[in-house]
Design an enzyme around this catalytic site. Sequence first.
Site, short mmCIF file in Angstrom:
data_model
loop_
_atom_site.label_atom_id
_atom_site.label_comp_id
_atom_site.label_asym_id
_atom_site.label_seq_id
_atom_site.Cartn_x
_atom_site.Cartn_y
_atom_site.Cartn_z
N LYS A 113 0.86 -1.19 0.00
CA LYS A 113 0.00 0.00 0.00
C LYS A 113 0.88 1.22 0.00
O LYS A 113 2.03 1.18 0.45
CB LYS A 113 -0.87 0.02 1.26
CG LYS A 113 -2.12 0.87 1.13
CD LYS A 113 -3.23 0.09 0.48
CE LYS A 113 -4.53 0.85 0.46
NZ LYS A 113 -5.68 -0.07 0.22
N1 GLU Z 1 -7.34 0.12 -2.98
C1 GLU Z 1 -8.12 -1.05 -3.24
C2 GLU Z 1 -8.19 -1.93 -2.02
O1 GLU Z 1 -8.04 -1.49 -0.91
C3 GLU Z 1 -7.68 -1.78 -4.50
C4 GLU Z 1 -6.28 -2.28 -4.52
C5 GLU Z 1 -5.83 -2.80 -5.88
O2 GLU Z 1 -6.63 -2.85 -6.82
O3 GLU Z 1 -4.66 -3.15 -5.97
O4 GLU Z 1 -8.47 -3.10 -2.12
#
Ligand code: GLU
Length: 423
Positions: A113
């Site tokens: 993240k």
């Molecule tokens: N931000 C989204 C989540 O928390 C998507 C992450 C992604 O598609 O890699 O799942």
Amino acid sequence: MSALSYVSQDKDSAWATWLSQVDRVVPYLGDLAPWADTLRHTKRALIVDIPLEMDDGTIRHFEGYRVQHNLSRGPGKGGVRFHPDVTLEEVMALSAWMTVKSAVLNLPFGGAKGGIRVNPRELSAKELERLTRRYTSEIGNIIGPQQDIPAPDVGTNAQIMAWMMDTYSMNVGATTTGVVTGKPIHLGGSLGRVKATGRGVYITGIAAAQRIGLEIHDCSVAVQGFGNVGSVSAALFYEAGARIVAIQDHSATLWCESGIDIPALTEWQRENGTIAGFRQAETLRSDDFWLKAYDILIPAALEGQINAERARNLNCRLVLEGANGPTLPAADDLLRQRNITVVPDVICNAGGVTVSYFEWVQDFSSFYWSESEINQRLDRIMNDALRDVWLQAEKLNVTLRTAAYAIACERILIARKERGLYP
Ligand code: GLU
């Protein structure tokens, strides 16, 4: 509390929530339990300084992060959040939840993240572009289509992914569409990606409702957050005949016993940039959102929203976690005691990363699927995963969260163990 020197001792922090979720699954890990400490550590955490020339010529500095929690099962995967309250510790927890999410859905990814501590609403489009490009350059040596693949999250969108893709491509000297997902369609994005997270909340919500005997067209639904996740899930439940009785975001709490007209509210938000002032619903005090009665609650905003006090008063049957980490551990226990079913974030909101996986695969093969193919595959993967989690919860007599963690952590730790320690 955490053994890591750089995290706070705040018991309500997102990282503390993560650690307590790990503690709860350890008794179910059997022979793999000695490896569980892996999960309490992030593999790599990068903090970067982003100096930004503002439109008025002044220079401001922003703090940016990219955390790779675990890469045992594949490259890192996870969004990038632009929000004024982002901290390293929050990004660490979000990256850990991505590790579990990818593993529950059996996607070949680890968890990662990123984020910048910034309020994107205060920047002009040009400032936002410069900020995004400099951030991408700063984290450029740890991301890549085989290393770590960012995507949108709170405060970011397809345009920001386009700038990230372009910056990375410029730096490596080759157009590399697979370095991010959630891109615009004509730049290698996938059909269905924008709505995928909300759709996944709906798919798992319908399946869970059926299992606990709720008829969707008789249900009332409350949604916290009316961004990408909340608005799409609200629209899908509305189309299925549910009454959306409450919508809350940072600007207002709306209530309408007979059901809010979601297309009309979406139109109002598009025209006014906010849900506040929508005249076809009553406006409540924000705390009242938690005291009303409804069948289904969809927290689709930020972490830590359902605390013990709110869990004690909550008057609903089913919680669908559209947000990451919306329920604190003490609240989880109370909800279980009160027989309120919680479909946890790591499966409920996994529609986004699942279609991100489809996007990544399509970029590699340069062959693109139709929207109905995407939605069918999403439907199948999410329903199968929910079924497995449900069976596991019954077998172990635990919450759906602990069951999902048991399935995921087994996959992660088997990979960890089989790969072995280097050197
Ligand atoms: N931000 C989204 C989540 O928390 C998507 C992450 C992604 O598609 O890699 O799942």
